[in-house]
Design a protein around this motif. Structure first.
Motif, PDB file in Angstrom:
ATOM      1  N   VAL A 183       0.861  -1.183   0.000  1.00  0.00           N
ATOM      2  CA  VAL A 183       0.000   0.000   0.000  1.00  0.00           C
ATOM      3  C   VAL A 183       0.899   1.235   0.000  1.00  0.00           C
ATOM      4  CG1 VAL A 183      -1.866  -1.159   1.206  1.00  0.00           C
ATOM      5  CG2 VAL A 183      -0.099   0.032   2.528  1.00  0.00           C
ATOM      6  N   PRO A 184       0.397   2.405  -0.388  1.00  0.00           N
ATOM      7  CA  PRO A 184       1.221   3.624  -0.370  1.00  0.00           C
ATOM      8  C   PRO A 184       1.674   3.955   1.058  1.00  0.00           C
ATOM      9  CG  PRO A 184      -0.827   3.980  -1.591  1.00  0.00           C
ATOM     10  CD  PRO A 184      -0.959   2.664  -0.908  1.00  0.00           C
ATOM     11  N   LEU A 185       2.875   4.475   1.171  1.00  0.00           N
ATOM     12  CA  LEU A 185       3.399   4.869   2.474  1.00  0.00           C
ATOM     13  C   LEU A 185       3.073   6.321   2.801  1.00  0.00           C
ATOM     14  CD1 LEU A 185       6.951   3.233   2.249  1.00  0.00           C
ATOM     15  CD2 LEU A 185       4.944   2.368   3.464  1.00  0.00           C
ATOM     16  N   TYR A 186       2.763   7.104   1.761  1.00  0.00           N
ATOM     17  CA  TYR A 186       2.501   8.531   1.935  1.00  0.00           C
ATOM     18  C   TYR A 186       1.200   8.901   1.221  1.00  0.00           C
ATOM     19  CZ  TYR A 186       7.473   8.637   3.191  1.00  0.00           C
ATOM     20  OH  TYR A 186       8.699   8.398   3.782  1.00  0.00           O
ATOM     21  N   PRO A 187       0.540   9.994   1.645  1.00  0.00           N
ATOM     22  CA  PRO A 187      -0.654  10.467   0.929  1.00  0.00           C
ATOM     23  C   PRO A 187      -0.324  10.748  -0.539  1.00  0.00           C
ATOM     24  CG  PRO A 187      -0.395  11.635   3.014  1.00  0.00           C
ATOM     25  CD  PRO A 187       0.851  10.829   2.825  1.00  0.00           C
ATOM     26  N   GLU A 188      -1.291  10.547  -1.419  1.00  0.00           N
ATOM     27  CA  GLU A 188      -1.025  10.639  -2.858  1.00  0.00           C
ATOM     28  C   GLU A 188      -0.653  12.046  -3.318  1.00  0.00           C
ATOM     29  OE1 GLU A 188      -5.440  11.260  -4.798  1.00  0.00           O
ATOM     30  OE2 GLU A 188      -4.627   9.230  -4.680  1.00  0.00           O
ATOM     31  N   ASP A 189      -1.020  13.085  -2.556  1.00  0.00           N
ATOM     32  CA  ASP A 189      -0.687  14.444  -2.958  1.00  0.00           C
ATOM     33  C   ASP A 189       0.603  14.955  -2.312  1.00  0.00           C
ATOM     34  OD1 ASP A 189      -1.671  14.534  -0.408  1.00  0.00           O
ATOM     35  OD2 ASP A 189      -2.897  16.333  -0.696  1.00  0.00           O
ATOM     36  N   MET A 190       1.301  14.096  -1.605  1.00  0.00           N
ATOM     37  CA  MET A 190       2.540  14.485  -0.926  1.00  0.00           C
ATOM     38  C   MET A 190       3.722  14.271  -1.868  1.00  0.00           C
ATOM     39  SD  MET A 190       3.648  13.118   2.835  1.00  0.00           S
ATOM     40  CE  MET A 190       5.051  13.774   3.735  1.00  0.00           C
ATOM     41  N   ILE A 191       4.592  15.292  -2.012  1.00  0.00           N
ATOM     42  CA  ILE A 191       5.731  15.154  -2.930  1.00  0.00           C
ATOM     43  C   ILE A 191       7.069  15.046  -2.208  1.00  0.00           C
ATOM     44  CG2 ILE A 191       4.575  16.355  -4.826  1.00  0.00           C
ATOM     45  CD1 ILE A 191       6.467  18.776  -4.070  1.00  0.00           C
ATOM     46  N   THR A 192       7.104  15.313  -0.909  1.00  0.00           N
ATOM     47  CA  THR A 192       8.336  15.132  -0.144  1.00  0.00           C
ATOM     48  C   THR A 192       7.992  14.980   1.326  1.00  0.00           C
ATOM     49  OG1 THR A 192      10.519  16.058   0.406  1.00  0.00           O
ATOM     50  CG2 THR A 192       8.696  17.628   0.135  1.00  0.00           C
ATOM     51  N   ASP A 193       8.880  14.308   2.070  1.00  0.00           N
ATOM     52  CA  ASP A 193       8.675  14.181   3.510  1.00  0.00           C
ATOM     53  C   ASP A 193       9.465  15.226   4.281  1.00  0.00           C
ATOM     54  OD1 ASP A 193      11.238  13.267   3.168  1.00  0.00           O
ATOM     55  OD2 ASP A 193      10.993  11.443   4.349  1.00  0.00           O
ATOM     56  N   LYS A 194      10.066  16.164   3.552  1.00  0.00           N
ATOM     57  CA  LYS A 194      10.861  17.205   4.187  1.00  0.00           C
ATOM     58  C   LYS A 194       9.980  18.362   4.645  1.00  0.00           C
ATOM     59  CE  LYS A 194      14.769  15.103   3.637  1.00  0.00           C
ATOM     60  NZ  LYS A 194      15.485  14.551   4.797  1.00  0.00           N
ATOM     61  N   SER A 195      10.417  19.044   5.695  1.00  0.00           N
ATOM     62  CA  SER A 195       9.657  20.155   6.251  1.00  0.00           C
ATOM     63  C   SER A 195       9.824  21.413   5.408  1.00  0.00           C
ATOM     64  CB  SER A 195      10.140  20.449   7.676  1.00  0.00           C
ATOM     65  OG  SER A 195      11.464  20.979   7.640  1.00  0.00           O
ATOM     66  N   SER A 196       8.942  22.378   5.627  1.00  0.00           N
ATOM     67  CA  SER A 196       9.049  23.661   4.937  1.00  0.00           C
ATOM     68  C   SER A 196      10.347  24.368   5.305  1.00  0.00           C
ATOM     69  CB  SER A 196       7.849  24.551   5.287  1.00  0.00           C
ATOM     70  OG  SER A 196       6.649  23.975   4.818  1.00  0.00           O
ATOM     71  N   ARG A 197      10.786  24.233   6.556  1.00  0.00           N
ATOM     72  CA  ARG A 197      12.066  24.823   6.977  1.00  0.00           C
ATOM     73  C   ARG A 197      13.208  24.284   6.128  1.00  0.00           C
ATOM     74  NH1 ARG A 197      12.507  26.871  12.525  1.00  0.00           N
ATOM     75  NH2 ARG A 197      14.707  26.316  12.418  1.00  0.00           N
ATOM     76  N   PHE A 198      13.213  22.960   5.951  1.00  0.00           N
ATOM     77  CA  PHE A 198      14.280  22.333   5.170  1.00  0.00           C
ATOM     78  C   PHE A 198      14.246  22.806   3.719  1.00  0.00           C
ATOM     79  CE2 PHE A 198      15.664  19.027   2.249  1.00  0.00           C
ATOM     80  CZ  PHE A 198      16.941  18.753   2.716  1.00  0.00           C
ATOM     81  N   LEU A 199      13.062  22.855   3.123  1.00  0.00           N
ATOM     82  CA  LEU A 199      12.952  23.263   1.731  1.00  0.00           C
ATOM     83  C   LEU A 199      13.367  24.722   1.538  1.00  0.00           C
ATOM     84  CD1 LEU A 199       9.612  21.451   0.811  1.00  0.00           C
ATOM     85  CD2 LEU A 199      11.934  20.758   0.197  1.00  0.00           C
ATOM     86  N   ALA A 200      13.035  25.583   2.515  1.00  0.00           N
ATOM     87  CA  ALA A 200      13.464  26.979   2.441  1.00  0.00           C
ATOM     88  C   ALA A 200      14.984  27.074   2.461  1.00  0.00           C
ATOM     89  CB  ALA A 200      12.869  27.765   3.609  1.00  0.00           C
ATOM     90  N   MET A 201      15.598  26.287   3.307  1.00  0.00           N
ATOM     91  CA  MET A 201      17.050  26.262   3.409  1.00  0.00           C
ATOM     92  C   MET A 201      17.687  25.795   2.097  1.00  0.00           C
ATOM     93  SD  MET A 201      19.211  24.364   6.413  1.00  0.00           S
ATOM     94  CE  MET A 201      18.780  22.702   5.869  1.00  0.00           C
TER      95      MET A 201
END
Length: 302
Positions: A183-201
């Motif tokens: 089965v999927p491990l993440y919701p279908e609309d999720m594109i990364t498991d990284k936080s917004s803080r991490f992506l901003a960095m």
């Protein structure tokens, strides 16, 4: 009465590590595989410092991609030793490995990466950076692929252009059957498991490498000092770590123009990614020897 049984394709889900020497296009490939930019790209080698999980989901599979730093055989210090350890750790527990190389170029550094690969996990040879001229010479290209395949027992090979998004769909279709039924491990609309803080960095780091890569090769990193959300506005304060005072001037630029350009482009990328207004403040902080400070690298999550 109809006795026909309907057979449905089983859903598959698994982890795929993307590995290769520095600057072969791993992060660009990751971004095209998931259809959105989450991993930083730069012409400067060694821009990826953290494992980034990018998630692609369609009707019959979920592919969780693990981007890795380019395996570094030169410039040995605590930072690069930690990055190399990240590569090896990323390979533990994955279901498929994508070994990315540059078309018509196979080096000793590529062979060094091959030596790190797990022997009981299917490895795809991904030949990247195919331009029109290289694609036309199919005989020479096939001979190159055949030579590389003699170096390792690859599950299969695929030719792509990550920069132009060519044959990415083919690569996804190829590796799906190698993933376990799950089965999927993440919701279908999720594109990364990284936080917004991490992506901003990561967005700020990309701009730094783009505009300062030649002047400050590996002498900088970033850390988020503040990340808050209030009334639909993200307030983000990010420190750029440099080794010495003289590098602050390089970052800021004449009349502050360089830092202003970096800040503006980073803010626009963040507003697009987060779909909200962003107030961004970037400033320089001197911390000499940070690249050799193992304890500090651990605090940064490296």
């Amino acid at each position: 009465m109809n006795d026909k049984t309907t057979h449905t394709t089983p859903f598959r889900c698994g982890f795929i590590a993307i590995v290769g020497r520095p600057n072969v296009g791993k992060s660009t490939l990751m971004n095209h595989l998931i259809g959105q930019k989450i991993s930083i790209t730069s012409k400067k080698a060694q821009t990826t410092r953290h494992k980034v999980n990018g998630i692609y989901t369609d009707t019959d599979a979920q592919l969780v991609f693990v981007d890795t730093p380019g395996f570094q055989t030169h410039h040995r210090n605590a930072l690069n030793d930690r990055l190399n350890q990240n590569v090896v750790e990323a390979l533990n527990g994955v279901d498929v490995v994508l070994f990315v190389i540059e078309a018509m170029r196979f080096t000793d550094a590529d062979r060094e990466v091959l030596r790190q690969l797990p022997r009981h996990t299917p490895v795809w040879l991904v030949v990247n950076k195919i331009d029109q001229e290289k694609a036309k010479d199919t005989v020479r290209l096939q001979a190159f692929i055949d030579d590389v395949r003699r170096e390792y027992d690859f599950a299969d090979a695929e030719v792509v252009s990550a920069k132009h998004g060519l044959r990415i769909v083919n690569l996804i279709a190829d590796i799906k059957p190698a993933l376990p039924e799950s089965v999927p491990l993440y919701p279908e609309d999720m594109i990364t498991d990284k936080s917004s803080r991490f992506l901003a960095m990561e967005i700020v780091r990309e701009k730094l490498f783009r505009y300062l890569g030649e002047e400050l090769p590996y002498a900088m990193n970033v850390e988020v000092e503040q990340f808050t959300e209030e009334d639909g506005l993200y307030r983000i304060f990010i420190a750029v770590l440099v080794e010495k005072d003289s590098q602050k001037g390089i970052l800021i630029g004449k009349g502050g123009e360089k830092l202003k350009k970096i800040s503006t482009e980073a803010r626009l990328d963040m507003e697009k990614l987060f779909d909200t207004k962003v107030f961004l403040k970037i400033f320089a902080k001197v911390k000499s020897g940070w690249a050799d400070d193992v304890r500090f690298l651990r605090e940064l999550g490296l």
